[in-house]
Scaffold this motif. Structure first.
Motif, PDB file in Angstrom:
ATOM      1  N   UNK A 199      49.145 -87.221  24.421  1.00 30.44           N
ATOM      2  CA  UNK A 199      47.990 -87.015  23.521  1.00 30.44           C
ATOM      3  C   UNK A 199      48.392 -87.405  22.102  1.00 30.44           C
ATOM      4  N   UNK A 200      47.813 -88.461  21.630  1.00 24.03           N
ATOM      5  CA  UNK A 200      48.169 -88.978  20.305  1.00 24.03           C
ATOM      6  C   UNK A 200      47.373 -88.208  19.259  1.00 24.03           C
TER       7      UNK A 200
ATOM      8  N   UNK B 221      45.783 -90.245  16.061  1.00 22.14           N
ATOM      9  CA  UNK B 221      44.540 -90.960  16.342  1.00 22.14           C
ATOM     10  C   UNK B 221      43.396 -89.981  16.513  1.00 22.14           C
ATOM     11  N   UNK B 222      43.720 -88.866  17.140  1.00 21.85           N
ATOM     12  CA  UNK B 222      42.680 -87.870  17.370  1.00 21.85           C
ATOM     13  C   UNK B 222      42.089 -87.406  16.044  1.00 21.85           C
TER      14      UNK B 222
ATOM     15  N   UNK C 174      39.902 -90.131  14.436  1.00 25.72           N
ATOM     16  CA  UNK C 174      38.612 -90.274  15.125  1.00 25.72           C
ATOM     17  C   UNK C 174      37.691 -89.112  14.805  1.00 25.72           C
ATOM     18  N   UNK C 175      38.271 -87.918  14.775  1.00 22.41           N
ATOM     19  CA  UNK C 175      37.451 -86.758  14.464  1.00 22.41           C
ATOM     20  C   UNK C 175      36.877 -86.876  13.062  1.00 22.41           C
ATOM     21  N   UNK C 176      37.705 -87.334  12.134  1.00 22.08           N
ATOM     22  CA  UNK C 176      37.239 -87.446  10.755  1.00 22.08           C
ATOM     23  C   UNK C 176      36.129 -88.481  10.628  1.00 22.08           C
TER      24      UNK C 176
ATOM     25  N   UNK D  67      33.595 -88.855  12.336  1.00 20.30           N
ATOM     26  CA  UNK D  67      32.248 -88.335  12.574  1.00 20.30           C
ATOM     27  C   UNK D  67      31.754 -87.480  11.417  1.00 20.30           C
TER      28      UNK D  67
ATOM     29  N   UNK E  45      27.758 -86.104  10.258  1.00 16.76           N
ATOM     30  CA  UNK E  45      27.416 -84.680  10.254  1.00 16.76           C
ATOM     31  C   UNK E  45      26.913 -84.280   8.870  1.00 16.76           C
TER      32      UNK E  45
ATOM     33  N   UNK F 244      25.479 -86.113   6.680  1.00 17.10           N
ATOM     34  CA  UNK F 244      24.133 -86.657   6.477  1.00 17.10           C
ATOM     35  C   UNK F 244      23.087 -85.745   7.125  1.00 17.10           C
ATOM     36  N   UNK F 245      23.358 -85.319   8.348  1.00 21.41           N
ATOM     37  CA  UNK F 245      22.398 -84.465   9.034  1.00 21.41           C
ATOM     38  C   UNK F 245      22.275 -83.111   8.350  1.00 21.41           C
ATOM     39  N   UNK F 246      23.407 -82.566   7.910  1.00 24.06           N
ATOM     40  CA  UNK F 246      23.358 -81.268   7.230  1.00 24.06           C
ATOM     41  C   UNK F 246      22.489 -81.375   5.985  1.00 24.06           C
ATOM     42  N   UNK F 247      22.668 -82.452   5.240  1.00 27.41           N
ATOM     43  CA  UNK F 247      21.841 -82.666   4.057  1.00 27.41           C
ATOM     44  C   UNK F 247      20.376 -82.813   4.455  1.00 27.41           C
ATOM     45  N   UNK F 248      20.155 -83.573   5.540  1.00 30.75           N
ATOM     46  CA  UNK F 248      18.783 -83.815   5.982  1.00 30.75           C
ATOM     47  C   UNK F 248      18.053 -82.545   6.349  1.00 30.75           C
ATOM     48  N   UNK F 249      18.802 -81.555   6.847  1.00 31.26           N
ATOM     49  CA  UNK F 249      18.167 -80.305   7.240  1.00 31.26           C
ATOM     50  C   UNK F 249      17.599 -79.570   6.040  1.00 31.26           C
TER      51      UNK F 249
ATOM     52  N   UNK G 195      23.174 -78.766  15.005  1.00 34.40           N
ATOM     53  CA  UNK G 195      24.106 -79.580  14.239  1.00 34.40           C
ATOM     54  C   UNK G 195      25.529 -79.099  14.459  1.00 34.40           C
TER      55      UNK G 195
ATOM     56  N   UNK H 195      33.599 -83.875  17.354  1.00 32.37           N
ATOM     57  CA  UNK H 195      34.981 -83.738  16.918  1.00 32.37           C
ATOM     58  C   UNK H 195      35.917 -83.613  18.114  1.00 32.37           C
TER      59      UNK H 195
ATOM     60  N   UNK I   6      38.307 -86.706  19.391  1.00 33.92           N
ATOM     61  CA  UNK I   6      39.733 -86.439  19.296  1.00 33.92           C
ATOM     62  C   UNK I   6      40.410 -86.636  20.648  1.00 33.92           C
TER      63      UNK I   6
ATOM     64  N   UNK J 205      40.414 -90.436  21.547  1.00 27.99           N
ATOM     65  CA  UNK J 205      41.370 -91.184  20.725  1.00 27.99           C
ATOM     66  C   UNK J 205      42.790 -90.824  21.101  1.00 27.99           C
ATOM     67  N   UNK J 206      42.991 -89.542  21.395  1.00 27.22           N
ATOM     68  CA  UNK J 206      44.338 -89.121  21.770  1.00 27.22           C
ATOM     69  C   UNK J 206      44.801 -89.731  23.076  1.00 27.22           C
TER      70      UNK J 206
ATOM     71  N   UNK K 158      16.215 -91.283   6.804  1.00 25.32           N
ATOM     72  CA  UNK K 158      17.053 -90.210   6.287  1.00 25.32           C
ATOM     73  C   UNK K 158      18.132 -90.769   5.358  1.00 25.32           C
TER      74      UNK K 158
END
Lengths: 202, 154, 704
Positions: A1-2, A5-6, A9-11, A13, A17, A19-24, C316, C324, C328, C331-332, C375
């Motif tokens: 499990x790298x 990279x994980x 990739x998580x960052x 998105x 998120x 943008x949607x939080x603001x949109x709400x 959301x 996330x 993750x 990618x991992x 949006x």
């Protein structure tokens, strides 16, 4: 499990998120109007509901925007089939009476409705102390960029659109807007005063 | 033809189609309303042209009291009134763009069913095209790599 | 009483879900595999509990128990029983309950069927399924609680949204949509299960869920077509697709799911695209949740928008968590999943599938970007813009037309490689079909470039797909002397996935023709008629007979009866109506449609005089629209063929287990026995954990 990279990739998105939080926090039905700050579109419409003295006008009289120059104008678009218009009726009538001896004119504009139905509605609501005019074909409504009723426009003494309110308007908002326009007009002394367009709702 | 040629051809056709469609005037009308029967053939022809022009403009503007329908498609009263106004303006000699500009000046950009292709709005047009072009390039590279890789030992 | 029971059931289910989701990982960590049945039991128990709650809701609705908040919201004494029952999914809280139930059902079924499989894939998949159920359970005891108490109990309710009472398709579209949407949780859960259990290099997670994915895809396809049909029959503007955000929300995951159906085959044959497929499956699931979020949170206004409120924040948070975690995980794992296989040639079905995936993904991306752009534009420019039909039509037409062509080229090309002669033999003959349809298009008056291209490529694709049937059937006829009927049955039975797929292609072609014809050849006219006056469009004439009104228990109806006149004779009537519901400002139109095999006559009542002296009617002629609905049925039929179990057990095993390397966990990736020239395709040594016997090589057909 790298893990590196994980993390990357998580960052990736995160912006979506955010943008949607603001949109709400925004209301998708609220559409800003391009009119505030510009000259109010002219109209010449016939009175069908006279209002009450001292603000009354005769039925059949033509009200022209030009003749209202020099005064603050509150233009309220309404219809007898409009449920929300009932909510603001009292506020409008009272505020109109409050400003009866000041250079402020209230005018109702009937939108996509028949004058007899409008008159009936006014009677059911206990009267309207300012006159209402009929807008056949919704030409004036389109000129003012109407998205529905009720919508209220406040025009300054120089004939510019100062403020647009979507939905039922409260007395507090009306008084705040009209008072600030009267202050500006009085201070500058001339009808050519150009106040900045006011934003936002109640 | 060879696969390579076929791929290039497909790319060209696709890119050409996108460019061609971007060059076309926005929004083909969903339907054409035929003319009302009238006195003379000339009048009829002029009426139907006017009607077609009105429909074309109405299809590009959003009905203000509906959710997402065009003024052309909407059965609501305000939409019908807007359509009548458009027809009058066209008959009086205004161009399609002038009619659209009038409505935008009253209702804001929101009334246009397609964002004006300038400034930041270009993002919504360009991103998908970039994806396709980039993806095609990516596939070319991948296929090349995968057809050249030596066979793994068993 | 039922309210409390249901409320308690949901609370207990929440506890069961948390327990079950944690049991599997803990048990595996501690080596206590004897605990695993507990995890499975939790899945089954959750299903029972949610079923109790769902039944309680239906009972409360039917009995008009207005002490229950949801019933007070959508129930009404005047609503007919049928519409009362289907109001279960008519508003937010009920639809969340329905979603939770479908999810629990799918979970219970797929876990039960795979309960005996050794390894950690299924337990972790169960955990993933319970994780998704957890979110919906939280909603049901939190912001979307349909079982709140209403006090004092009202004597009546407002009834369901009038738009939802107008047509029987309202009974059909939401369940189909949910069966499709929620069904995508199954491959998702198994993909996550594969990553969590480390069995990610094996294709098992795809093999085990193949039929589930196909079923969900079939449901989603049917739901989209049903939604189009409902929109057409109810909304009164004569169209069936407006690129409204909620329509896009159902279409976007369908596109990635379709891409996955194809690329999964490449993975199974070539041990390639494994990373891509994980992304596709996870993406499809996230897109189903995203679509629901967009339409329920009020973040984008749409004709279907259910509500605004705090539920948006919950959605959301769930999306953020899923994105996330899964990004993750993927990618991992990305290094382990790098492609080590190879392609024999660029001129192969594999390449076409790559192109298919590209264009489907690009299509999905276009629709997603267009839907979200208002949006984004507001955030960046502070100005509200609209992205509507003209944009989506303009941007998607090139993609659609390309996909139509690919639908013809793909089936024609063989797997692995083709010689020049083979290419010529397979790719050229369908051009005749293209030519025929092009001529036809020009004859009936199609003049737009895209319209003609669409007709041409549909002609190509239909010919190519039918030809595959022909080639297979005539080969069997020649080789085995089978009659044509037997040849067909045996041909399809020998490779359901492939031939079901060709049928689905034919269905899509029918839909495409219907859309192309009704877009480019549509004609409409509107007129105000007095009784006795006529209105014509495209050679079809109607005459207004009268304008009438009647009272129904839940609404008042005004209608205009129009007689259809053909050659001076009255051939039938068409009766558009307007429905006035108490408490609704605007009436709801009900257009009327008269269908013939070649097109529809569509009438909508726009306005009328209360005294009945005239009526404004819009009359539209819509060519080939019924082909859209027929095409939808054919697509579903194709999916059914693909899902149906094969007759002989071994064959099913062989079909499922066709993988050229990489099937067995820990098998050397990149082993490609089928690449050896002369080797019989379909030979699968040691196929799949848990499969007893190696598959028998099949004589002729390559598996799809």
């Amino acid at each position: 499990m790298n893990w590196r990279r994980a993390l990357v990739a998580a960052a990736a998105s995160a912006p979506l998120i955010a943008l949607f939080a603001w949109g709400l926090t925004k209301d998708p039905r609220e559409i800003p109007s391009p009119l505030p700050g510009k000259d109010a579109p002219a109209f010449a419409l016939a009175v069908f509901a006279p209002g009450e003295p001292p603000l009354a006008r005769a039925i059949g009289d033509t009200v022209r925007l030009a003749e209202l120059r020099g005064q603050v104008v509150v233009l309220n678009f309404w219809a007898s089939w409009c449920l929300a218009c009932q909510d603001e009726h009292a506020a409008l009538s009272e505020t109109a009476r409050h400003y009866a001896d000041r250079p402020v004119r209230f005018l109702g504009v009937l939108y996509n409705d028949e004058p007899p139905a409008g008159t009936r509605w006014i009677a059911e609501m206990g009267g309207q102390n300012y006159p209402s005019v009929h807008d056949p074909g919704a030409r004036t409504a389109i000129d003012y960029g109407l998205y529905g009723v009720p919508e209220t426009f406040v025009l300054d003494a120089a004939g510019r659109v100062a403020y647009k309110h979507t939905g039922p308007v409260s007395a507090r908002v009306l008084v705040r807007v009209v008072d600030s326009l009267l202050t500006v007009a009085a201070r500058s002394g001339a009808p050519g005063a150009v106040p900045a367009p006011l934003k936002g709702g109640p | 033809m060879s696969p390579a040629v076929a791929r290039s051809f497909a790319t060209l056709v696709f890119v050409g189609a996108v460019l061609a469609s971007a060059a076309r005037p926005a929004g083909q009308p969903a339907g054409s309303a035929s003319a009302q029967p009238a006195d003379s053939a000339l009048q009829q022809a002029a009426d139907s042209v006017l009607e077609a022009r009105t429909s074309a403009v109405a299809a590009q503007l959003r009905c203000a009291v509906c959710q997402g329908l065009s003024i052309q498609d909407s059965p609501s009263e305000l939409a019908q009134q807007m359509r009548t106004l458009m027809k009058e303006q066209l008959r009086a000699g205004k161009s399609e763009n002038e009619v659209k500009a009038y409505f935008v000046s009253k209702y804001g950009e929101f009334i246009l069913l397609e964002p004006r292709a300038r400034g930041f709005n270009l993002v919504v047009y360009v991103l998908p095209v970039l994806l396709v072009v980039g993806g095609l390039g990516g596939i070319v590279l991948l296929v090349r790599r995968w057809t050249r890789a030596p066979e793994a030992s068993r | 009483m039922t309210r409390l029971l249901a409320h308690d059931a949901l609370l207990v289910s929440l506890a069961v879900i948390v327990f079950g989701a944690l049991v599997a990982p803990v048990a595996i960590r501690r080596g206590r595999r004897d605990w695993l049945p507990l995890a499975f039991a939790a899945v089954y128990t959750n299903f029972v509990l949610v079923t109790v709650a769902a039944i309680a809701m239906v009972v409360a609705l039917v009995r008009h128990d207005f002490s229950v908040s949801y019933v007070a919201q959508v129930g009404s004494l005047a609503t007919p029983l049928f519409y009362t029952m289907i109001s279960l999914w008519g508003a937010l809280e009920g639809s969340i309950l329905f979603w939770a139930w479908v999810l629990a059902l799918y979970g219970a079924l797929v876990v039960w069927i795979n309960r005996r499989r050794p390894g950690n894939l299924v337990p972790y998949a169960a955990t993933a399924l319970l994780g998704v159920s957890f979110f919906f359970a939280i909603l049901l005891v939190g912001p979307a609680d349909p079982f709140l108490e209403v006090s004092p109990v009202p004597s009546d309710g407002p009834g369901p949204n009038p738009l939802l009472q107008n047509h029987v398709l309202m009974a059909v579209h939401p369940p189909l949509l949910y069966l499709g949407y929620v069904g995508m949780s199954v491959p998702f859960a198994f993909a996550v299960g594969a990553m969590l259990s480390g069995e990610v290099e094996s294709d098992d997670w795809i093999r085990l869920t193949r039929r589930w994915t196909l079923a969900a895809w079939g449901f989603l396809s049917a739901a989209i077509i049903a939604g189009m049909w409902w929109s057409y029959e109810v909304l009164g503007w004569g169209g069936y697709w407006a690129w409204d955000p909620v329509e896009n929300a159902s279409f976007i995951p369908w596109l990635t799911a379709t891409a996955f159906l194809h690329s999964a085959m490449v993975q199974e044959r070539r041990a390639m695209l494994r990373l891509w497929n994980l992304n596709l499956v996870v993406g499809t699931f996230v897109l189903t949740i995203l679509g629901t979020f967009l339409t329920r949170s009020g973040i984008i206004s749409s004709v279907h928008a259910f509500t605004t409120g705090t539920i948006g924040y919950f959605f959301l948070a769930f999306i953020a968590l899923v994105l996330l975690a899964t990004l993750a995980m993927i990618a991992g794992n990305s290094e382990r999943l790098r492609t080590t296989g190879r392609l024999d040639s660029a001129a192969s079905r594999e390449t076409v599938f790559l192109l298919n995936n590209l264009f489907l993904t690009a299509f999905m991306f276009t629709v997603l970007v267009g839907t979200l752009f208002p949006l984004v534009a507001e955030a960046v420019r502070g100005v509200k813009v609209s992205v509507g039909e003209p944009f989506f039509n303009r941007m998607s037409l090139p993609l659609v037309v390309t996909l139509l062509l690919l639908m013809g080229v793909g089936p024609a090309l063989p797997w692995k490689s083709a010689t020049r002669e083979e290419l010529r033999e397979k790719l050229l003959p369908p051009v005749a079909g293209a030519a025929v349809l092009t001529v036809l298009a020009l004859l009936v008056g199609v003049r737009s470039a895209y319209g003609i291209l669409a007709f041409a490529f549909v002609g190509y694709a239909v010919t190519a797909n039918l030809r595959e049937y022909w080639i297979g059937m005539s080969a069997r006829h020649t080789a085995h002397g089978e009659g044509w009927g037997t040849a067909l049955v045996r041909l399809v039975g020998g490779n359901r996935r492939r031939y079901g797929g060709y049928v689905a292609h034919l269905g899509v072609c029918l839909v495409a023709l219907g859309v192309a014809a009704s877009s480019s050849l549509r004609s409409e006219r509107e007129a105000t008629l007095k009784p006795g006056e006529t209105l014509s469009v495209a050679g079809r004439t109607v005459r207004l007979k009268d304008v009438w009104g009647r009272e129904e228990p839940q609404r008042s109806v005004v209608g205009a009866t129009l007689e259809i006149i053909e050659a001076g004779q009255v051939r039938g009537t068409i009766e558009p109506r307007m429905n006035f519901y108490p408490g609704q400002q605007q009436p709801v139109p009900t257009p009327d449609v008269r269908s013939t095999p070649l097109g529809d006559l569509y009438a909508n009542l726009q306005a009328f005089r209360p005294d009945g002296s005239n009526a404004t009617v819009k009359l539209i002629h819509e060519p080939l629209v019924p082909w859209i609905w027929l095409g939808g049925l054919v697509v579903v039929f194709g999916a059914l063929i693909g899902i149906a179990p094969s007759r002989r057990g071994r064959e099913a095993v062989a079909e499922d287990a066709v993988t050229l390397g990489g099937t067995v966990p820990g098998a050397v990736p990149g082993t490609v026995p089928g690449a050896v020239p002369g080797a019989v395709p379909g030979a699968v040594p040691g196929a799949g954990a848990g499969v007893a016997a190696p598959a028998l090589p099949r004589v002729r057909e390559e598996p799809a």
